[in-house]
Design a protein around this motif. Sequence first.
Motif, PDB file in Angstrom:
ATOM      1  N   LYS A  89     -30.229  57.028 -48.200  1.00 45.50           N
ATOM      2  CA  LYS A  89     -30.542  58.103 -49.144  1.00 45.50           C
ATOM      3  C   LYS A  89     -32.004  58.044 -49.535  1.00 45.50           C
ATOM      4  CE  LYS A  89     -29.079  60.197 -53.535  1.00 45.50           C
ATOM      5  NZ  LYS A  89     -30.470  60.438 -53.994  1.00 45.50           N
ATOM      6  N   SER A  90     -32.666  59.177 -49.488  1.00 47.05           N
ATOM      7  CA  SER A  90     -34.053  59.254 -49.930  1.00 47.05           C
ATOM      8  C   SER A  90     -34.128  59.166 -51.448  1.00 47.05           C
ATOM      9  CB  SER A  90     -34.684  60.573 -49.472  1.00 47.05           C
ATOM     10  OG  SER A  90     -35.926  60.783 -50.111  1.00 47.05           O
ATOM     11  N   PRO A  91     -35.174  58.510 -51.989  1.00 52.37           N
ATOM     12  CA  PRO A  91     -35.342  58.486 -53.447  1.00 52.37           C
ATOM     13  C   PRO A  91     -35.899  59.785 -54.025  1.00 52.37           C
ATOM     14  CG  PRO A  91     -37.094  57.236 -52.388  1.00 52.37           C
ATOM     15  CD  PRO A  91     -36.149  57.640 -51.300  1.00 52.37           C
ATOM     16  N   VAL A  92     -36.298  60.716 -53.178  1.00 52.98           N
ATOM     17  CA  VAL A  92     -36.835  61.991 -53.673  1.00 52.98           C
ATOM     18  C   VAL A  92     -35.702  62.780 -54.345  1.00 52.98           C
ATOM     19  CG1 VAL A  92     -37.834  64.209 -52.998  1.00 52.98           C
ATOM     20  CG2 VAL A  92     -38.660  62.096 -51.940  1.00 52.98           C
ATOM     21  N   PRO A  93     -35.894  63.257 -55.580  1.00 52.96           N
ATOM     22  CA  PRO A  93     -34.824  63.943 -56.314  1.00 52.96           C
ATOM     23  C   PRO A  93     -34.674  65.411 -55.926  1.00 52.96           C
ATOM     24  CG  PRO A  93     -36.761  63.774 -57.698  1.00 52.96           C
ATOM     25  CD  PRO A  93     -37.105  63.057 -56.416  1.00 52.96           C
ATOM     26  N   ALA A  94     -34.477  65.667 -54.647  1.00 54.95           N
ATOM     27  CA  ALA A  94     -34.321  67.035 -54.150  1.00 54.95           C
ATOM     28  C   ALA A  94     -32.889  67.520 -54.373  1.00 54.95           C
ATOM     29  CB  ALA A  94     -34.664  67.076 -52.664  1.00 54.95           C
ATOM     30  N   PRO A  95     -32.664  68.842 -54.338  1.00 52.02           N
ATOM     31  CA  PRO A  95     -31.290  69.343 -54.446  1.00 52.02           C
ATOM     32  C   PRO A  95     -30.416  68.801 -53.320  1.00 52.02           C
ATOM     33  CG  PRO A  95     -32.891  71.124 -54.690  1.00 52.02           C
ATOM     34  CD  PRO A  95     -33.664  69.924 -54.245  1.00 52.02           C
ATOM     35  N   GLU A  96     -29.124  68.714 -53.574  1.00 54.44           N
ATOM     36  CA  GLU A  96     -28.177  68.265 -52.546  1.00 54.44           C
ATOM     37  C   GLU A  96     -28.111  69.290 -51.415  1.00 54.44           C
ATOM     38  OE1 GLU A  96     -26.382  65.402 -52.332  1.00 54.44           O
ATOM     39  OE2 GLU A  96     -27.471  64.682 -54.096  1.00 54.44           O
ATOM     40  N   GLY A  97     -27.690  68.805 -50.251  1.00 55.28           N
ATOM     41  CA  GLY A  97     -27.474  69.707 -49.124  1.00 55.28           C
ATOM     42  C   GLY A  97     -28.711  70.012 -48.316  1.00 55.28           C
ATOM     43  N   ILE A  98     -29.770  69.183 -48.449  1.00 58.60           N
ATOM     44  CA  ILE A  98     -31.011  69.394 -47.702  1.00 58.60           C
ATOM     45  C   ILE A  98     -31.461  68.060 -47.115  1.00 58.60           C
ATOM     46  CG2 ILE A  98     -33.425  70.133 -47.785  1.00 58.60           C
ATOM     47  CD1 ILE A  98     -32.726  71.797 -50.259  1.00 58.60           C
ATOM     48  N   ASN A  99     -31.718  68.017 -45.824  1.00 56.90           N
ATOM     49  CA  ASN A  99     -32.316  66.860 -45.166  1.00 56.90           C
ATOM     50  C   ASN A  99     -33.657  67.263 -44.557  1.00 56.90           C
ATOM     51  OD1 ASN A  99     -30.135  65.267 -45.774  1.00 56.90           O
ATOM     52  ND2 ASN A  99     -29.498  64.922 -43.661  1.00 56.90           N
ATOM     53  N   TYR A 100     -34.637  66.360 -44.676  1.00 56.26           N
ATOM     54  CA  TYR A 100     -35.962  66.586 -44.094  1.00 56.26           C
ATOM     55  C   TYR A 100     -36.448  65.235 -43.601  1.00 56.26           C
ATOM     56  CZ  TYR A 100     -40.811  68.365 -43.808  1.00 56.26           C
ATOM     57  OH  TYR A 100     -42.061  68.755 -43.394  1.00 56.26           O
ATOM     58  N   LEU A 101     -36.745  65.138 -42.302  1.00 54.39           N
ATOM     59  CA  LEU A 101     -37.081  63.867 -41.675  1.00 54.39           C
ATOM     60  C   LEU A 101     -38.398  63.970 -40.925  1.00 54.39           C
ATOM     61  CD1 LEU A 101     -33.769  64.579 -41.004  1.00 54.39           C
ATOM     62  CD2 LEU A 101     -33.827  62.118 -40.676  1.00 54.39           C
ATOM     63  N   LEU A 102     -39.155  62.888 -40.937  1.00 48.83           N
ATOM     64  CA  LEU A 102     -40.379  62.753 -40.148  1.00 48.83           C
ATOM     65  C   LEU A 102     -40.075  61.761 -39.035  1.00 48.83           C
ATOM     66  CD1 LEU A 102     -43.437  63.180 -39.680  1.00 48.83           C
ATOM     67  CD2 LEU A 102     -43.849  61.345 -41.338  1.00 48.83           C
ATOM     68  N   VAL A 103     -40.218  62.192 -37.772  1.00 51.43           N
ATOM     69  CA  VAL A 103     -39.720  61.431 -36.629  1.00 51.43           C
ATOM     70  C   VAL A 103     -40.827  61.201 -35.612  1.00 51.43           C
ATOM     71  CG1 VAL A 103     -37.912  61.302 -34.864  1.00 51.43           C
ATOM     72  CG2 VAL A 103     -37.518  62.653 -36.957  1.00 51.43           C
ATOM     73  N   THR A 104     -40.869  60.005 -35.041  1.00 46.53           N
ATOM     74  CA  THR A 104     -41.728  59.712 -33.899  1.00 46.53           C
ATOM     75  C   THR A 104     -40.881  59.113 -32.784  1.00 46.53           C
ATOM     76  OG1 THR A 104     -43.736  59.357 -35.219  1.00 46.53           O
ATOM     77  CG2 THR A 104     -43.672  58.356 -33.035  1.00 46.53           C
ATOM     78  N   LEU A 105     -40.929  59.748 -31.608  1.00 49.51           N
ATOM     79  CA  LEU A 105     -40.241  59.238 -30.429  1.00 49.51           C
ATOM     80  C   LEU A 105     -41.281  58.767 -29.421  1.00 49.51           C
ATOM     81  CD1 LEU A 105     -37.378  61.840 -29.762  1.00 49.51           C
ATOM     82  CD2 LEU A 105     -37.305  59.741 -31.116  1.00 49.51           C
ATOM     83  N   ALA A 106     -41.121  57.544 -28.937  1.00 49.70           N
ATOM     84  CA  ALA A 106     -42.005  57.011 -27.909  1.00 49.70           C
ATOM     85  C   ALA A 106     -41.718  57.700 -26.575  1.00 49.70           C
ATOM     86  CB  ALA A 106     -41.795  55.503 -27.780  1.00 49.70           C
ATOM     87  N   PRO A 107     -42.652  57.650 -25.629  1.00 48.69           N
ATOM     88  CA  PRO A 107     -42.384  58.222 -24.310  1.00 48.69           C
ATOM     89  C   PRO A 107     -41.092  57.661 -23.718  1.00 48.69           C
ATOM     90  CG  PRO A 107     -44.698  57.686 -24.503  1.00 48.69           C
ATOM     91  CD  PRO A 107     -44.034  57.130 -25.733  1.00 48.69           C
ATOM     92  N   GLY A 108     -40.238  58.563 -23.242  1.00 47.70           N
ATOM     93  CA  GLY A 108     -38.966  58.167 -22.665  1.00 47.70           C
ATOM     94  C   GLY A 108     -37.849  57.965 -23.667  1.00 47.70           C
ATOM     95  N   GLU A 109     -38.140  58.001 -24.958  1.00 45.66           N
ATOM     96  CA  GLU A 109     -37.115  57.750 -25.972  1.00 45.66           C
ATOM     97  C   GLU A 109     -36.263  58.986 -26.217  1.00 45.66           C
ATOM     98  OE1 GLU A 109     -36.715  55.776 -30.464  1.00 45.66           O
ATOM     99  OE2 GLU A 109     -38.698  56.290 -29.659  1.00 45.66           O
ATOM    100  N   ARG A 110     -34.977  58.750 -26.456  1.00 45.24           N
ATOM    101  CA  ARG A 110     -34.032  59.830 -26.756  1.00 45.24           C
ATOM    102  C   ARG A 110     -33.346  59.513 -28.081  1.00 45.24           C
ATOM    103  NH1 ARG A 110     -28.939  62.081 -23.069  1.00 45.24           N
ATOM    104  NH2 ARG A 110     -30.369  63.630 -22.230  1.00 45.24           N
ATOM    105  N   TRP A 111     -33.088  60.549 -28.872  1.00 43.84           N
ATOM    106  CA  TRP A 111     -32.468  60.367 -30.191  1.00 43.84           C
ATOM    107  C   TRP A 111     -31.551  61.540 -30.478  1.00 43.84           C
ATOM    108  CZ3 TRP A 111     -34.061  62.853 -35.120  1.00 43.84           C
ATOM    109  CH2 TRP A 111     -33.441  62.278 -36.245  1.00 43.84           C
ATOM    110  N   LYS A 112     -30.387  61.245 -31.044  1.00 40.36           N
ATOM    111  CA  LYS A 112     -29.433  62.294 -31.398  1.00 40.36           C
ATOM    112  C   LYS A 112     -29.327  62.403 -32.912  1.00 40.36           C
ATOM    113  CE  LYS A 112     -24.873  61.814 -31.013  1.00 40.36           C
ATOM    114  NZ  LYS A 112     -23.527  61.726 -30.394  1.00 40.36           N
ATOM    115  N   TYR A 113     -29.391  63.628 -33.395  1.00 40.03           N
ATOM    116  CA  TYR A 113     -29.226  63.907 -34.822  1.00 40.03           C
ATOM    117  C   TYR A 113     -27.923  64.662 -35.009  1.00 40.03           C
ATOM    118  CZ  TYR A 113     -30.043  65.895 -39.481  1.00 40.03           C
ATOM    119  OH  TYR A 113     -29.932  66.262 -40.812  1.00 40.03           O
ATOM    120  N   GLN A 114     -27.038  64.099 -35.808  1.00 38.04           N
ATOM    121  CA  GLN A 114     -25.782  64.753 -36.147  1.00 38.04           C
ATOM    122  C   GLN A 114     -25.895  65.323 -37.555  1.00 38.04           C
ATOM    123  OE1 GLN A 114     -22.564  65.446 -34.584  1.00 38.04           O
ATOM    124  NE2 GLN A 114     -22.778  66.743 -36.398  1.00 38.04           N
TER     125      GLN A 114
END
Length: 296
Positions: free
Chosen positions: A164-189
Amino acid sequence: MTIHSTALTARPIIHITKGLKHGPITRLMSPSDLGQIVKPFVFLDLFDVSGPSVPALSGMPLHPHSGLATVTVLVDGAMRFDVPESGTGTISYGGVEWLKAGAGVWHGKEMLVENVPRIRGFQLWLALPAELENSEPESQYLEAKSVPQTGPAHLIIGRYASVKSPVPAPEGINYLLVTLAPGERWKYQPPLGHSVAWLALAQGTLDAGTPVTAGQMAVFAPGEAPIVFENRGKEAAVFVLGSAVPHAYPLHLGSYSVHTSAQALELGERRIAELGRTLRDAGDRRTPSGTIPVWR
């Protein structure tokens, strides 16, 4: 540009934009265009300044907001905050400035650019729900060490993968900062109910069922299916990702305000006009380091 593809993910991209570029700022979304589709996310700027122009970012004029929250994250460089109620510190990659304007604020100089060769990042606006749009303003400055990580992502806002982020944002919102290395794969559900989803890429290339290149924003089809990201390029892919429960209100827009009704907009604009008058009367409010705290 409208695109349909299911090559990599069950959640296809339905729209890609490179926005409108104005000097060092690219406006990827505003409340009058894509913000209507992916609300509560209603505005997104990608800024990128290097060399002698970097100090100019600290020269942004004071300006008002009401009815919304602003979220600022950096990809490169650092900005310094000096706030009586929050202390001093530095926002860099993984950190965040959160400002819930609510009933009304004036701001623009609460952070100063550090001595860096390049400053690059995103500023996002969130439309607030009716119960918060005219509430008491609040601001928070979190250095990267205070923002939780999950896999390759910093969780700027929301809840994800038992974090859980400590930012006191309203419920029901996700915001992510992502870095993928070359060749990396990531799944977001996406969490239950998060049928809105989009990404904006600051650096590199990314395959999310459709190729996305640096400087572009992509909107996913409505739904809750997972999204798979793969970096098939030769450099790191750096992007922001938003998902949310849809904002259930129409957008009523002022020059610097976003509200859920004409009445709420009138209240907000009246309040920021009053604040503007008291701000002028307050005189020089600069801290010793040169920042000017948010006026509320």
